[in-house]
Design a protein around this motif. Structure first.
Motif, PDB file in Angstrom:
ATOM      1  N   VAL A   1       0.834  -1.207   0.000  1.00 15.30           N
ATOM      2  CA  VAL A   1       0.000   0.000   0.000  1.00 15.30           C
ATOM      3  C   VAL A   1       0.862   1.248   0.000  1.00 15.30           C
ATOM      4  CG1 VAL A   1      -2.000  -1.080   1.093  1.00 15.30           C
ATOM      5  CG2 VAL A   1      -0.172  -0.153   2.533  1.00 15.30           C
ATOM      6  N   SER A   2       1.976   1.201  -0.743  1.00 13.40           N
ATOM      7  CA  SER A   2       2.943   2.297  -0.644  1.00 13.40           C
ATOM      8  C   SER A   2       3.272   2.982  -1.963  1.00 13.40           C
ATOM      9  CB  SER A   2       4.242   1.778  -0.018  1.00 13.40           C
ATOM     10  OG  SER A   2       4.786   0.736  -0.808  1.00 13.40           O
ATOM     11  N   ASN A   3       2.721   2.526  -3.097  1.00 23.29           N
ATOM     12  CA  ASN A   3       3.062   3.156  -4.375  1.00 23.29           C
ATOM     13  C   ASN A   3       1.848   3.878  -4.931  1.00 23.29           C
ATOM     14  OD1 ASN A   3       3.914   3.983  -6.888  1.00 23.29           O
ATOM     15  ND2 ASN A   3       4.753   2.010  -7.493  1.00 23.29           N
ATOM     16  N   PHE A   4       1.741   5.146  -4.575  1.00 21.98           N
ATOM     17  CA  PHE A   4       0.672   5.995  -5.100  1.00 21.98           C
ATOM     18  C   PHE A   4       1.292   7.184  -5.837  1.00 21.98           C
ATOM     19  CE2 PHE A   4      -1.199   3.671  -1.575  1.00 21.98           C
ATOM     20  CZ  PHE A   4      -2.341   3.177  -2.169  1.00 21.98           C
ATOM     21  N   SER A   5       2.246   6.857  -6.686  1.00 25.81           N
ATOM     22  CA  SER A   5       2.969   7.902  -7.409  1.00 25.81           C
ATOM     23  C   SER A   5       2.112   8.577  -8.460  1.00 25.81           C
ATOM     24  CB  SER A   5       4.230   7.313  -8.062  1.00 25.81           C
ATOM     25  OG  SER A   5       3.920   6.185  -8.863  1.00 25.81           O
ATOM     26  N   GLY A   6       0.912   8.060  -8.720  1.00 28.26           N
ATOM     27  CA  GLY A   6      -0.018   8.745  -9.607  1.00 28.26           C
ATOM     28  C   GLY A   6      -0.839   9.793  -8.894  1.00 28.26           C
ATOM     29  N   ILE A   7      -0.694   9.890  -7.577  1.00 27.65           N
ATOM     30  CA  ILE A   7      -1.395  10.909  -6.787  1.00 27.65           C
ATOM     31  C   ILE A   7      -0.469  12.075  -6.475  1.00 27.65           C
ATOM     32  CG2 ILE A   7      -2.545  11.398  -4.593  1.00 27.65           C
ATOM     33  CD1 ILE A   7      -3.585   8.575  -4.564  1.00 27.65           C
ATOM     34  N   SER A   8       0.764  11.736  -6.119  1.00 20.75           N
ATOM     35  CA  SER A   8       1.731  12.783  -5.743  1.00 20.75           C
ATOM     36  C   SER A   8       3.132  12.287  -6.058  1.00 20.75           C
ATOM     37  CB  SER A   8       1.613  13.108  -4.249  1.00 20.75           C
ATOM     38  OG  SER A   8       2.621  14.018  -3.854  1.00 20.75           O
ATOM     39  N   GLU A   9       4.033  13.241  -6.303  1.00 18.28           N
ATOM     40  CA  GLU A   9       5.437  12.889  -6.504  1.00 18.28           C
ATOM     41  C   GLU A   9       6.093  12.475  -5.193  1.00 18.28           C
ATOM     42  OE1 GLU A   9       7.263  16.243  -8.289  1.00 18.28           O
ATOM     43  OE2 GLU A   9       6.288  15.977 -10.237  1.00 18.28           O
ATOM     44  N   HIS A  10       5.450  12.812  -4.084  1.00 14.13           N
ATOM     45  CA  HIS A  10       5.992  12.458  -2.775  1.00 14.13           C
ATOM     46  C   HIS A  10       5.363  11.150  -2.296  1.00 14.13           C
ATOM     47  CE1 HIS A  10       7.934  16.358  -2.603  1.00 14.13           C
ATOM     48  NE2 HIS A  10       6.786  16.920  -2.934  1.00 14.13           N
ATOM     49  N   SER A  11       6.032  10.526  -1.363  1.00 17.69           N
ATOM     50  CA  SER A  11       5.656   9.202  -0.905  1.00 17.69           C
ATOM     51  C   SER A  11       4.347   9.237  -0.123  1.00 17.69           C
ATOM     52  CB  SER A  11       6.768   8.670  -0.014  1.00 17.69           C
ATOM     53  OG  SER A  11       6.837   7.300  -0.047  1.00 17.69           O
ATOM     54  N   LEU A  12       3.452   8.293  -0.436  1.00 17.40           N
ATOM     55  CA  LEU A  12       2.185   8.147   0.267  1.00 17.40           C
ATOM     56  C   LEU A  12       1.996   6.687   0.650  1.00 17.40           C
ATOM     57  CD1 LEU A  12      -0.228  10.303  -1.926  1.00 17.40           C
ATOM     58  CD2 LEU A  12       0.473  10.798   0.402  1.00 17.40           C
ATOM     59  N   VAL A  13       1.384   6.469   1.810  1.00 19.12           N
ATOM     60  CA  VAL A  13       1.088   5.119   2.283  1.00 19.12           C
ATOM     61  C   VAL A  13      -0.377   5.073   2.703  1.00 19.12           C
ATOM     62  CG1 VAL A  13       1.592   3.364   4.021  1.00 19.12           C
ATOM     63  CG2 VAL A  13       3.445   4.749   3.089  1.00 19.12           C
ATOM     64  N   LEU A  14      -1.095   4.051   2.232  1.00 19.49           N
ATOM     65  CA  LEU A  14      -2.488   3.867   2.637  1.00 19.49           C
ATOM     66  C   LEU A  14      -2.527   3.372   4.074  1.00 19.49           C
ATOM     67  CD1 LEU A  14      -5.474   3.868   1.795  1.00 19.49           C
ATOM     68  CD2 LEU A  14      -5.173   1.497   1.053  1.00 19.49           C
ATOM     69  N   GLU A  15      -3.139   4.165   4.980  1.00 23.43           N
ATOM     70  CA  GLU A  15      -3.137   3.828   6.401  1.00 23.43           C
ATOM     71  C   GLU A  15      -4.453   3.271   6.895  1.00 23.43           C
ATOM     72  OE1 GLU A  15      -1.824   6.897   9.026  1.00 23.43           O
ATOM     73  OE2 GLU A  15       0.185   6.045   8.985  1.00 23.43           O
ATOM     74  N   LYS A  16      -5.562   3.840   6.461  1.00 21.81           N
ATOM     75  CA  LYS A  16      -6.859   3.404   6.977  1.00 21.81           C
ATOM     76  C   LYS A  16      -7.912   3.464   5.879  1.00 21.81           C
ATOM     77  CE  LYS A  16      -6.190   4.834  11.801  1.00 21.81           C
ATOM     78  NZ  LYS A  16      -6.764   5.586  12.944  1.00 21.81           N
ATOM     79  N   VAL A  17      -8.848   2.531   5.957  1.00 21.03           N
ATOM     80  CA  VAL A  17     -10.047   2.552   5.109  1.00 21.03           C
ATOM     81  C   VAL A  17     -11.224   2.415   6.069  1.00 21.03           C
ATOM     82  CG1 VAL A  17     -11.319   1.470   3.242  1.00 21.03           C
ATOM     83  CG2 VAL A  17      -8.821   1.472   3.196  1.00 21.03           C
TER      84      VAL A  17
END
Length: 412
Positions: free
Chosen positions: A334-350
Motif C-alpha cells: 500500500v505504498s506506491n501511489f505515485s499517480g497521486i503525488s510525486e511524494h511518498s504516500l502510504v495507505l493507512e486506513k479505510v
C-alpha cells in the motif's frame, strides 16, 4: 447511509499516508465521463463495472461474516472510494488493488463504468418519492502537493470536490471539518465518521465518499397492522419486536434451504431482496454459499406470487476499519501511489460506516400513501421474517449492489 474515508499520512519529510473514509448516507451525485464512446459501449462498461462491484461485495462479505451480530455496509460506496485511489496507484500496489477489488487492469473502462453507474443512480433518484445521492471529496493537506492530473481525473469521473485543510498543524480541526461534511451529506445520520486519533499530523490526504438512499415502498405497510411478535435470534432465544404485515403480489422463490422475497421501492427499479433460511439457525449455511454466480442464479428463480409478508421494523449501524480485511484479501503493498503525488504516500486506513432504518413507509423514514391489499391469507405464500436473515438493496437494471446487510438480533 454509509460513509467511507481513505487516509493517507506523512511518514518522514514529505512522505505521506492516505486515509480512505467511506460513507453511506444514501446520497449520490454522479458524473458522466468525457471520452467519446457509443451508447452500447457505455452500457457494456456500466454492466461490467457493476459485475466487478458484486464480485468484490461477496468477497468482502465472506470476510465480514466472521464478525458477530448485525452487519450493514455499502459495497458500492467502498468500491467507488477505492476506485479513485486505484487511479493513483502504480506497480504492485495497483495490481493488488485490482485483484482485491476485482477491478480490470485498465483505468479508463473502470472510470467510464463508474461514471455511467453514477449517472444511472442519479436518474433513479429523480423520483418524487425516492432519493439517491452520492458525494465525493478530496481533503488535501495544504503542505502536500497533489498531481493536477489526479485531481482532474477524480473531478471528471467522480465529481469530486477538493478541500484544502491543515492536517499538519490542526489535525483535530480538520477532522471536525470532514465530519461536518459527512454529517451534512448523510442528513446527520453519520455525525462522526472519523473518531479522535483517526486524523494525525502525518495525514496528507483523505478521500471521502457518502451515498444516501431514502426509498419508499412501492406498496407501504399499513401501520395499523403492525403487531408485537417474537424475533428469534437463536432457536431458544427471542425478543418481542414490532412486526410489519402486508399481503400482495411480490417476486418470490424457494430453494432447498431458504426463501427469497423481493420488495420493490417506488418506481419498481430498486428492490430490497431478503434471503430467509427455513431454520432459525440456518443463516451460516446460506452464508457459505454466497457467491455472485449463485446469488444471480437464485434471483433468476423469482416469480410473481401472492405472498403474506411479515417483516420486523429494524435499524442497525456498522463501522469498520477495512484495511486489515483488505490486506487479508491480497492488498498488502500500500505504498506506491505515485499517480497521486510525486511524494511518498502510504495507505493507512479505510474507514467505513453505514446505517439503515426500515419501517412501514420504506427505508429511511419518509411520507407516502398507498393502498394495502387485503385478501385471504390462506391463498398466499407465507414469508415471516422472525429469525436471522440476509438482505440487500439492488438496482435491477444494472444489477448494482448498493447495500448488503445481515440481521441476527433485534435487541442490539
Amino acid at each position: 447511509m454509509t460513509n467511507n474515508a481513505l487516509l493517507l499520512g506523512k511518514g518522514d519529510i514529505m512522505n505521506g499516508k492516505i486515509y480512505l473514509i467511506l460513507g453511506i448516507s444514501f446520497m449520490i451525485v454522479f458524473g458522466k465521463g468525457m471520452y467519446s464512446v457509443s451508447q452500447a459501449d457505455q452500457i457494456e462498461r456500466m454492466i461490467e463495472t457493476a459485475t466487478y462491484n458484486r464480485l468484490f461485495a461477496w468477497d468482502l462479505y465472506a470476510q465480514l461474516k466472521e464478525q458477530k451480530g448485525n452487519l450493514f455496509y455499502s459495497p458500492y460506496s467502498i468500491s467507488t472510494a477505492l476506485a479513485m485511489v486505484y487511479n493513483g496507484a502504480r506497480g504492485e500496489t495497483a495490481s493488488q488493488i485490482a485483484q482485491a477489488l476485482r477491478f480490470p487492469d485498465q483505468y479508463e473502462p473502470l472510470n467510464e463504468g463508474f461514471s455511467q453507474l453514477n449517472g444511472r443512480l442519479l436518474d433513479l433518484g429523480e423520483s418524487a418519492q425516492n432519493t439517491i445521492y452520492l458525494g465525493n471529496a478530496l481533503w488535501i493537506d495544504r503542505h502536500f502537493p497533489l498531481m493536477k492530473t489526479f485531481q482532474q481525473l477524480t473531478r471528471t469521473y467522480y465529481k469530486t470536490s477538493p478541500f484544502t485543510v491543515n492536517f499538519r498543524e490542526m489535525p483535530e480541526e480538520a477532522r471536525k471539518q470532514i465530519n461536518s461534511w459527512v454529517s451534512e451529506q448523510t442528513f446527520t445520520k453519520i455525525p462522526e465518521l472519523l473518531q479522535q486519533g483517526d486524523i494525525t499530523p502525518n495525514t496528507a490526504l483523505t478521500l471521502t465518499n457518502a451515498i444516501y438512499f431514502k426509498g419508499v415502498w412501492s406498496s407501504p405497510f399499513d401501520e395499523t397492522q403492525t403487531i408485537d411478535a417474537p424475533f428469534w435470534s437463536s432457536p431458544d432465544s427471542y425478543h418481542t419486536v414490532p412486526m410489519m404485515q402486508k399481503s400482495g403480489d411480490f417476486e418470490y422463490a424457494e430453494t432447498e434451504n431458504f426463501q427469497i422475497l423481493a420488495l420493490p421501492y417506488a418506481g419498481d427499479r430498486i428492490f430490497m431482496v431478503i434471503f430467509l433460511p427455513y431454520e432459525k439457525d440456518g443463516l451460516p449455511v446460506l452464508e457459505a454459499q454466497l457467491h455472485d454466480n449463485t446469488v444471480m442464479q437464485w434471483l433468476d428463480l423469482l416469480q410473481a406470487q401472492k405472498v403474506a409478508v411479515s417483516l420486523p421494523k429494524f435499524s442497525t449501524r456498522s463501522r469498520f476499519d477495512l484495511l486489515p480485511i483488505l490486506q487479508k484479501m491480497g492488498l498488502e503493498n500500500v505504498s506506491n501511489f505515485s499517480g497521486i503525488s510525486e511524494h511518498s504516500l502510504v495507505l493507512e486506513k479505510v474507514i467505513h460506516e453505514a446505517t439503515v432504518d426500515v419501517n412501514e413507509q420504506g427505508t429511511e423514514a419518509t411520507a407516502a400513501t398507498a393502498v394495502t391489499m387485503g385478501r385471504s391469507l390462506s391463498r398466499f405464500w407465507d414469508f415471516t421474517v422472525d429469525h436471522p436473515f440476509l438482505f440487500f438493496i439492488l438496482d435491477t437494471r444494472s444489477h448494482s449492489l448498493l447495500f448488503i446487510g445481515r440481521i441476527t438480533d433485534l435487541a442490539l
